[in-house]
Design a protein around this motif. Sequence first.
Motif, short mmCIF file in Angstrom:
data_model
loop_
_atom_site.label_atom_id
_atom_site.label_comp_id
_atom_site.label_asym_id
_atom_site.label_seq_id
_atom_site.Cartn_x
_atom_site.Cartn_y
_atom_site.Cartn_z
N ILE A 83 6.91 3.84 8.74
CA ILE A 83 5.83 2.84 8.74
C ILE A 83 4.72 3.26 7.78
CG2 ILE A 83 4.08 1.70 10.13
CD1 ILE A 83 5.73 2.37 12.57
N GLY A 84 4.36 4.53 7.82
CA GLY A 84 3.29 5.00 6.96
C GLY A 84 2.73 6.32 7.47
N ARG A 85 1.57 6.68 6.91
CA ARG A 85 0.96 7.96 7.22
C ARG A 85 -0.27 7.78 8.08
NH1 ARG A 85 -2.07 10.25 3.79
NH2 ARG A 85 -2.61 12.38 4.31
N ILE A 86 -0.45 8.67 9.06
CA ILE A 86 -1.60 8.58 9.94
C ILE A 86 -2.84 9.05 9.20
CG2 ILE A 86 -2.64 9.42 12.09
CD1 ILE A 86 0.26 9.81 13.13
N GLU A 87 -3.84 8.16 9.14
CA GLU A 87 -5.09 8.50 8.45
C GLU A 87 -6.16 8.96 9.42
OE1 GLU A 87 -6.49 5.15 6.24
OE2 GLU A 87 -5.50 5.85 4.42
N ASP A 88 -6.07 8.43 10.67
CA ASP A 88 -7.14 8.72 11.61
C ASP A 88 -6.62 8.44 13.02
OD1 ASP A 88 -9.62 9.39 12.56
OD2 ASP A 88 -10.57 7.48 12.06
N VAL A 89 -7.31 9.00 13.99
CA VAL A 89 -6.99 8.73 15.39
C VAL A 89 -8.27 8.25 16.05
CG1 VAL A 89 -6.11 9.68 17.54
CG2 VAL A 89 -5.27 10.57 15.37
N LEU A 135 3.98 -4.47 15.18
CA LEU A 135 3.37 -4.21 13.87
C LEU A 135 2.93 -5.50 13.20
CD1 LEU A 135 5.72 -1.36 12.62
CD2 LEU A 135 3.40 -1.16 13.53
N GLU A 136 3.65 -6.60 13.46
CA GLU A 136 3.24 -7.89 12.87
C GLU A 136 1.90 -8.32 13.48
OE1 GLU A 136 6.36 -7.33 13.67
OE2 GLU A 136 7.50 -7.76 11.86
N ILE A 137 1.75 -8.12 14.77
CA ILE A 137 0.49 -8.51 15.43
C ILE A 137 -0.66 -7.75 14.80
CG2 ILE A 137 -0.79 -8.46 17.61
CD1 ILE A 137 1.99 -8.47 18.99
N ASN A 138 -0.41 -6.47 14.50
CA ASN A 138 -1.47 -5.64 13.96
C ASN A 138 -1.81 -5.98 12.53
OD1 ASN A 138 -2.29 -3.97 16.03
ND2 ASN A 138 -0.44 -2.74 15.84
N ALA A 139 -0.88 -6.60 11.85
CA ALA A 139 -1.11 -6.88 10.44
C ALA A 139 -0.89 -8.36 10.20
CB ALA A 139 -0.17 -6.04 9.58
N PRO A 140 -1.88 -9.19 10.57
CA PRO A 140 -1.70 -10.64 10.48
C PRO A 140 -1.34 -11.10 9.08
CG PRO A 140 -3.99 -10.06 11.04
CD PRO A 140 -3.19 -8.80 11.09
N LEU A 141 -1.77 -10.35 8.07
CA LEU A 141 -1.46 -10.73 6.70
C LEU A 141 0.03 -10.86 6.49
CD1 LEU A 141 -3.90 -8.59 4.54
CD2 LEU A 141 -3.76 -11.08 4.67
N THR A 142 0.77 -9.94 7.10
CA THR A 142 2.21 -9.93 6.84
C THR A 142 2.83 -11.26 7.23
OG1 THR A 142 2.11 -8.42 8.68
CG2 THR A 142 3.20 -7.64 6.69
N ASP A 143 2.39 -11.84 8.36
CA ASP A 143 2.96 -13.12 8.77
C ASP A 143 2.71 -14.17 7.71
OD1 ASP A 143 2.33 -12.79 12.34
OD2 ASP A 143 4.02 -12.20 11.10
N GLU A 144 1.47 -14.23 7.22
CA GLU A 144 1.16 -15.22 6.18
C GLU A 144 2.01 -14.96 4.95
OE1 GLU A 144 -3.36 -14.99 7.74
OE2 GLU A 144 -3.08 -15.07 5.57
N GLU A 145 2.11 -13.70 4.58
CA GLU A 145 2.90 -13.37 3.40
C GLU A 145 4.34 -13.81 3.59
OE1 GLU A 145 0.13 -9.53 2.46
OE2 GLU A 145 2.26 -9.22 2.91
N LYS A 146 4.85 -13.57 4.81
CA LYS A 146 6.24 -13.97 5.07
C LYS A 146 6.38 -15.48 4.91
CE LYS A 146 7.63 -10.39 8.29
NZ LYS A 146 7.47 -10.04 9.70
N ASP A 147 5.41 -16.22 5.47
CA ASP A 147 5.47 -17.69 5.37
C ASP A 147 5.47 -18.12 3.90
OD1 ASP A 147 3.42 -18.35 8.30
OD2 ASP A 147 5.56 -17.90 8.05
N GLY A 172 1.69 -0.56 0.31
CA GLY A 172 0.95 -1.71 -0.21
C GLY A 172 -0.42 -1.87 0.42
N GLY A 173 -1.00 -0.77 0.88
CA GLY A 173 -2.37 -0.84 1.38
C GLY A 173 -2.49 -1.46 2.77
N LYS A 174 -1.37 -1.67 3.43
CA LYS A 174 -1.46 -2.23 4.79
C LYS A 174 -1.92 -1.17 5.77
CE LYS A 174 1.54 -6.11 4.53
NZ LYS A 174 2.13 -5.87 3.20
N LYS A 175 -2.66 -1.62 6.78
CA LYS A 175 -3.11 -0.70 7.83
C LYS A 175 -2.55 -1.18 9.17
CE LYS A 175 -5.92 2.27 5.84
NZ LYS A 175 -7.08 1.96 5.11
N PHE A 176 -2.06 -0.25 9.93
CA PHE A 176 -1.57 -0.59 11.26
C PHE A 176 -2.32 0.23 12.30
CE2 PHE A 176 2.16 -0.89 8.40
CZ PHE A 176 2.42 -2.24 8.51
#
Length: 193
Positions: free
Chosen positions: A121-127, A175-187, A143-147
């Motif tokens: 998924i990616g790298r942990i930046e913070d907790v 993960l889709e819920i966390n990144a609403p952009l992805t849904d739009e991008e998919k559409d 691609g700069g996405k944050k989860f």
Amino acid sequence: MGHPISDEFITLARVVKTQGRIGEVAAEIHSDVPDRFAVGMKLSALDRAGTSRREVEIEDLWPHKGLVVLKFVGVDSITDAEALIGSELQVPRVERAELERGWNYISDLVGCTVFDQGNEIGRIEDVQFGAGEAPLLIVAGAGGKKFDVPFAEAYLEGVDLAGKQVRMKLPEGMLEINAPLTDEEKDQQKRRG
């Protein structure tokens, strides 16, 4: 005499003074774990000399000026409380693993790569603490996405600190819920396709 009595225990806090009139004590916390103490929790109080210990049970607690004020069952007077000054409030080392299973490596997680069912998924930046039951892992994906991934035992498959990997099994769609952009991008991709 072999090992000192404190070997099988770890110290969570140390009593620094009495507080109030009915047996409360103020303790400085040695654990970096938020909410480590809870009402009904049993602790082992090792006296200042480090030679004897007694079990105490938390009846009430509240934070006060950087310390934690603890009221123990059966410690009901200043005199009772004075006997605890300088003592270390401990838990058996064997309990530490249970207490800290989800905590002791939180700070070590930054920089680890998160895998969901084997997919990176990616790298942990913070907790982040405090949002809910579980700490949130802030994960930087491609691609700069944050989860925001809850570091909850229910989702955790394993942590390999040496290999800098956190393996999780997240619920479908989280993960889709966390990144609403992805849904739009998919559409948009669907429309384009």
